[in-house]
Design an enzyme around this catalytic site. Sequence first.
Site, PDB file in Angstrom:
ATOM      1  CD  GLU A 195      -2.902  -0.944   0.017  1.00  0.00           C
ATOM      2  OE1 GLU A 195      -2.868   0.021  -0.714  1.00  0.00           O
ATOM      3  OE2 GLU A 195      -3.572  -1.967  -0.405  1.00  0.00           O
TER       4      GLU A 195
ATOM      5  CG  ASP B 136      -8.783   3.671  -4.808  1.00  0.00           C
ATOM      6  OD1 ASP B 136     -10.024   3.485  -4.919  1.00  0.00           O
ATOM      7  OD2 ASP B 136      -7.826   3.093  -5.398  1.00  0.00           O
TER       8      ASP B 136
ATOM      9  CE1 TYR C 205      -6.918   2.444  -0.684  1.00  0.00           C
ATOM     10  CE2 TYR C 205      -4.777   2.509  -0.590  1.00  0.00           C
ATOM     11  CZ  TYR C 205      -5.534   1.902  -0.970  1.00  0.00           C
ATOM     12  OH  TYR C 205      -5.587   0.692  -1.692  1.00  0.00           O
TER      13      TYR C 205
END
Length: 288
Positions: free
Chosen positions: A34, A135, A117
Site C-alpha cells: 500500500e 481511493d 486510505y
Amino acid sequence: MTIAAPVNEWFAQNRRDLPWRRDGFGAWGILVSEFMLQQTPVARVIGPLAAWLDRWPTPADLAAVPAGEAVRAWGRLGYPRRALRLHACAVAITDLHGGVVPENVDELLALPGVGEYTARAVAVFAYGHRHPVVDTNVRRVIARAIEGQADAGPPSTKRDLAAMEAVLPADDAAARVTNAAVMELGALICTARSPRCDACPLADRCAWRAAGYPERLGPTRPGQAKYEGSDRQVRGLILAELRASDIPVPRAELDALWPDAAQRERALTGLLADGLAVASESGFTLPN
DNA sequence: AAGACGTGGAA
DNA sequence: TTTCCAAGTCT
C-alpha cells in the site's frame, strides 16, 4: 445501493492475480504494498515489492537497518519520503505493537505515512474488517455510476467514506470483496481516460451513462505542475546521487548536478529538512 | 486547504 | 512534444 452484486460478480471473473491478493501474503506485505502503491502504478510496484519483502520479511527486519537503507532500496519508485515513513512505521510497529502490524483503523492512522486510505486498506484487506476503502478509483466509480458526474469532486473524507459505506454489503467478507472490486473496476474499466463502458457490469444502471455522459461541471482542476526544471526534479537528481554512493558526496559534486545555484540550495535544504539527506564532514549522505 | 512531493508510461 | 495521471499523505 445496487452496484455491489454486479461488481462482485464481475470481479470474480476479471480480477488481476496480484501478489498482495494471494492467500497468506500477510499484513506486513500488504502494508508495504500500500505504501508503494500510493500514487504509483501497479506495474511499477511488483518488482520492488518482492525485493523489499525478500530483504525485510518483517517490520523488525526493516526497523533494524538505518533509514537510509530504506531510501536506497526504494530506488526510483518516486516520492522517497514514503521510504522514510515506511521505515518509521516499521520502527513504531516493532517498538509499540510487538512487531505486529496493528489491525484497528485508529492505531493504523497513528503510524507515519498511513492516512485514511492506507489505514482502511490494511484493516480490510489484511484483517478482513468491515470498513469503506476509498481511493481515487473508488471515488471515480461512485461519481459516475451513482452521482452521474464525469469525475469525482474535491475529496472529502467524510462524504467519500459515507458514499462507499452506502455501497457495501452488510457481511464482512462480502464487503471486503466489494472494496477490492470497485477499486478494480475503476482501475480496469471505469478509467479516468477512455472508460470501457462496453465492458462495464454497471452499464445498464450507470447514472453518468444514463445522463448522456455530461462533461464535468465547474472549473477543471488545476493541472499538475511541470516537472521538467522544477525543484522536485533537482531533489530527485541530488537524491539519486546520494543513493548511488556509499561514501559522503562532496558539495562540489552536488553543485555539478544543476546550473541554478538558488534552486540547488532550495532542493538540498528541503532534503535536509525532510530527513532524506544528512550533512557530514565531507559532504552529504542518506540518513543513518 | 491549496500545494508540495518523483517518476515513467500512455495518449 | 506535451499533457495526463497513477491503490495518497502531510502541512
